[in-house]
Design a protein around this motif. Structure first.
Motif, PDB file in Angstrom:
ATOM      1  N   LEU A 195      37.390  48.581  32.353  1.00  0.00           N
ATOM      2  CA  LEU A 195      37.445  49.902  33.122  1.00  0.00           C
ATOM      3  C   LEU A 195      38.698  50.440  33.428  1.00  0.00           C
ATOM      4  N   TYR A 196      39.800  49.439  33.924  1.00  0.00           N
ATOM      5  CA  TYR A 196      41.227  49.742  34.281  1.00  0.00           C
ATOM      6  C   TYR A 196      41.955  50.279  33.153  1.00  0.00           C
ATOM      7  N   LYS A 197      41.736  49.930  31.857  1.00  0.00           N
ATOM      8  CA  LYS A 197      42.518  50.537  30.624  1.00  0.00           C
ATOM      9  C   LYS A 197      41.901  51.841  30.516  1.00  0.00           C
ATOM     10  N   LYS A 198      40.722  52.104  30.612  1.00  0.00           N
ATOM     11  CA  LYS A 198      39.854  53.504  30.249  1.00  0.00           C
ATOM     12  C   LYS A 198      40.470  54.400  31.351  1.00  0.00           C
ATOM     13  N   GLY A 199      40.689  53.979  32.467  1.00  0.00           N
ATOM     14  CA  GLY A 199      41.252  54.761  33.552  1.00  0.00           C
ATOM     15  C   GLY A 199      42.979  54.846  33.576  1.00  0.00           C
ATOM     16  N   GLU A 200      43.652  54.125  32.516  1.00  0.00           N
ATOM     17  CA  GLU A 200      44.946  54.004  32.224  1.00  0.00           C
ATOM     18  C   GLU A 200      45.701  53.356  33.580  1.00  0.00           C
ATOM     19  N   ARG A 201      44.975  52.595  34.179  1.00  0.00           N
ATOM     20  CA  ARG A 201      45.656  51.739  35.098  1.00  0.00           C
ATOM     21  C   ARG A 201      46.002  50.400  34.623  1.00  0.00           C
ATOM     22  N   ASN A 202      47.190  50.474  34.003  1.00  0.00           N
ATOM     23  CA  ASN A 202      47.778  49.363  33.491  1.00  0.00           C
ATOM     24  C   ASN A 202      48.124  48.236  34.176  1.00  0.00           C
ATOM     25  N   GLU A 203      48.531  48.574  35.141  1.00  0.00           N
ATOM     26  CA  GLU A 203      49.360  47.523  36.040  1.00  0.00           C
ATOM     27  C   GLU A 203      47.989  46.762  36.587  1.00  0.00           C
ATOM     28  N   LEU A 204      46.873  47.381  37.151  1.00  0.00           N
ATOM     29  CA  LEU A 204      45.676  46.713  37.718  1.00  0.00           C
ATOM     30  C   LEU A 204      45.021  45.941  36.628  1.00  0.00           C
ATOM     31  N   ALA A 205      45.249  46.547  35.120  1.00  0.00           N
ATOM     32  CA  ALA A 205      44.562  45.452  34.239  1.00  0.00           C
ATOM     33  C   ALA A 205      45.199  44.647  33.786  1.00  0.00           C
ATOM     34  N   GLU A 206      46.694  44.460  34.168  1.00  0.00           N
ATOM     35  CA  GLU A 206      47.466  43.377  33.842  1.00  0.00           C
ATOM     36  C   GLU A 206      47.348  42.305  34.816  1.00  0.00           C
ATOM     37  N   ALA A 207      47.077  42.730  36.034  1.00  0.00           N
ATOM     38  CA  ALA A 207      46.812  41.743  37.142  1.00  0.00           C
ATOM     39  C   ALA A 207      45.693  41.086  36.973  1.00  0.00           C
ATOM     40  N   GLU A 208      44.403  41.836  36.543  1.00  0.00           N
ATOM     41  CA  GLU A 208      43.082  41.077  36.264  1.00  0.00           C
ATOM     42  C   GLU A 208      43.302  40.208  35.115  1.00  0.00           C
ATOM     43  N   GLN A 209      44.008  40.510  34.049  1.00  0.00           N
ATOM     44  CA  GLN A 209      44.265  39.850  33.014  1.00  0.00           C
ATOM     45  C   GLN A 209      44.880  38.431  33.148  1.00  0.00           C
ATOM     46  N   LYS A 210      45.747  38.567  34.146  1.00  0.00           N
ATOM     47  CA  LYS A 210      46.385  37.284  34.428  1.00  0.00           C
ATOM     48  C   LYS A 210      45.417  36.293  35.182  1.00  0.00           C
ATOM     49  N   GLU A 211      44.598  36.941  36.169  1.00  0.00           N
ATOM     50  CA  GLU A 211      43.540  36.294  36.930  1.00  0.00           C
ATOM     51  C   GLU A 211      42.375  35.676  35.708  1.00  0.00           C
ATOM     52  N   LEU A 212      42.054  36.371  34.873  1.00  0.00           N
ATOM     53  CA  LEU A 212      41.431  35.855  33.883  1.00  0.00           C
ATOM     54  C   LEU A 212      41.850  34.665  33.124  1.00  0.00           C
ATOM     55  N   GLU A 213      43.058  34.461  32.810  1.00  0.00           N
ATOM     56  CA  GLU A 213      43.761  33.683  32.351  1.00  0.00           C
ATOM     57  C   GLU A 213      43.619  32.273  33.197  1.00  0.00           C
ATOM     58  N   ILE A 214      43.911  32.387  34.212  1.00  0.00           N
ATOM     59  CA  ILE A 214      43.924  31.510  35.336  1.00  0.00           C
ATOM     60  C   ILE A 214      42.342  30.781  35.500  1.00  0.00           C
ATOM     61  N   LEU A 215      41.512  31.716  35.474  1.00  0.00           N
ATOM     62  CA  LEU A 215      39.990  31.277  35.723  1.00  0.00           C
ATOM     63  C   LEU A 215      39.678  30.590  34.093  1.00  0.00           C
ATOM     64  N   SER A 216      40.024  30.907  33.146  1.00  0.00           N
ATOM     65  CA  SER A 216      39.547  30.487  31.915  1.00  0.00           C
ATOM     66  C   SER A 216      40.101  28.936  31.621  1.00  0.00           C
ATOM     67  N   ASN A 217      41.166  28.767  32.414  1.00  0.00           N
ATOM     68  CA  ASN A 217      41.690  27.127  32.456  1.00  0.00           C
ATOM     69  C   ASN A 217      40.539  26.251  32.618  1.00  0.00           C
ATOM     70  N   TYR A 218      39.772  26.522  33.768  1.00  0.00           N
ATOM     71  CA  TYR A 218      38.597  25.736  34.368  1.00  0.00           C
ATOM     72  C   TYR A 218      37.409  25.667  33.722  1.00  0.00           C
ATOM     73  N   LEU A 219      37.170  26.485  32.630  1.00  0.00           N
ATOM     74  CA  LEU A 219      35.929  26.653  31.632  1.00  0.00           C
ATOM     75  C   LEU A 219      36.060  25.671  30.502  1.00  0.00           C
ATOM     76  N   PRO A 220      34.908  25.121  30.336  1.00  0.00           N
ATOM     77  CA  PRO A 220      34.981  24.401  29.187  1.00  0.00           C
ATOM     78  C   PRO A 220      35.098  25.240  27.872  1.00  0.00           C
ATOM     79  N   LYS A 221      35.742  24.631  26.670  1.00  0.00           N
ATOM     80  CA  LYS A 221      36.143  25.565  25.471  1.00  0.00           C
ATOM     81  C   LYS A 221      34.714  25.952  24.985  1.00  0.00           C
ATOM     82  N   MET A 222      34.796  27.206  24.651  1.00  0.00           N
ATOM     83  CA  MET A 222      33.459  28.045  24.193  1.00  0.00           C
ATOM     84  C   MET A 222      33.616  27.706  22.652  1.00  0.00           C
ATOM     85  N   MET A 223      32.196  28.156  22.116  1.00  0.00           N
ATOM     86  CA  MET A 223      31.711  27.830  20.944  1.00  0.00           C
ATOM     87  C   MET A 223      32.452  28.849  19.833  1.00  0.00           C
TER      88      MET A 223
END
Length: 148
Positions: free
Chosen positions: A66-94
């Motif tokens: 949604l942020y990318k569609k709205g051209e809010r790249n700074e918010l998209a980048e912040a969400e991307q960093k959070e996504l990377e942080i959270l992904s570290n706690y998930l088991p590896k997907m198939m």
């Protein structure tokens, strides 16, 4: 060590190293895990913790889109960093080939012939995947395999 305790330890380490973004992401995650435990009125199982994390990751992915569609790249980048942080706690997907094999075996098992059978296929695919299958990928493969 439970995922909750791991996140808690990592949050404290992030606080000590003054990593505000990681601290905030982990603090929010801990709050969601606590809320779910309070709602359940007992400690969460590892599978339930993973489910909460998957929900948070899914929310981040949707926000990024949604942020990318709205051209809010700074918010998209912040969400991307959070996504990377959270992904570290998930088991590896198939991987995709494994997902495709599971989908194919489920389609054969339930005798699915059209997209109308999606309601029979998806619950079984997700059950067999034990939380390691991305629902969007599975749906894509169901459409591919049934449309043939």
């Amino acid at each position: 060590m439970s995922i909750y305790n791991q996140i808690k330890n990592d949050m404290y380490n992030a606080m000590k190293s003054s990593d505000k973004q990681k601290t905030n992401a982990l603090r929010t995650t801990l709050a969601k895990l606590k809320d779910k435990a309070i709602e359940k009125r007992e400690n969460l199982t590892k599978q339930e913790e993973i489910k909460v994390l998957q929900t948070l990751v899914k929310q981040r992915k949707e926000s990024i889109e949604l942020y990318k569609k709205g051209e809010r790249n700074e918010l998209a980048e912040a969400e991307q960093k959070e996504l990377e942080i959270l992904s570290n706690y998930l088991p590896k997907m198939m991987n995709e080939s494994d997902i495709k094999n599971v989908v194919k075996s489920v389609i054969d098992a339930v005798g699915a012939t059209s997209m109308a059978d999606m309601g029979k296929i998806m619950p079984e695919v997700m059950k067999r995947g034990k939380g390691l299958i991305d629902g969007k990928s599975a749906q894509k493969f169901v459409q591919e395999l049934i449309d043939k």
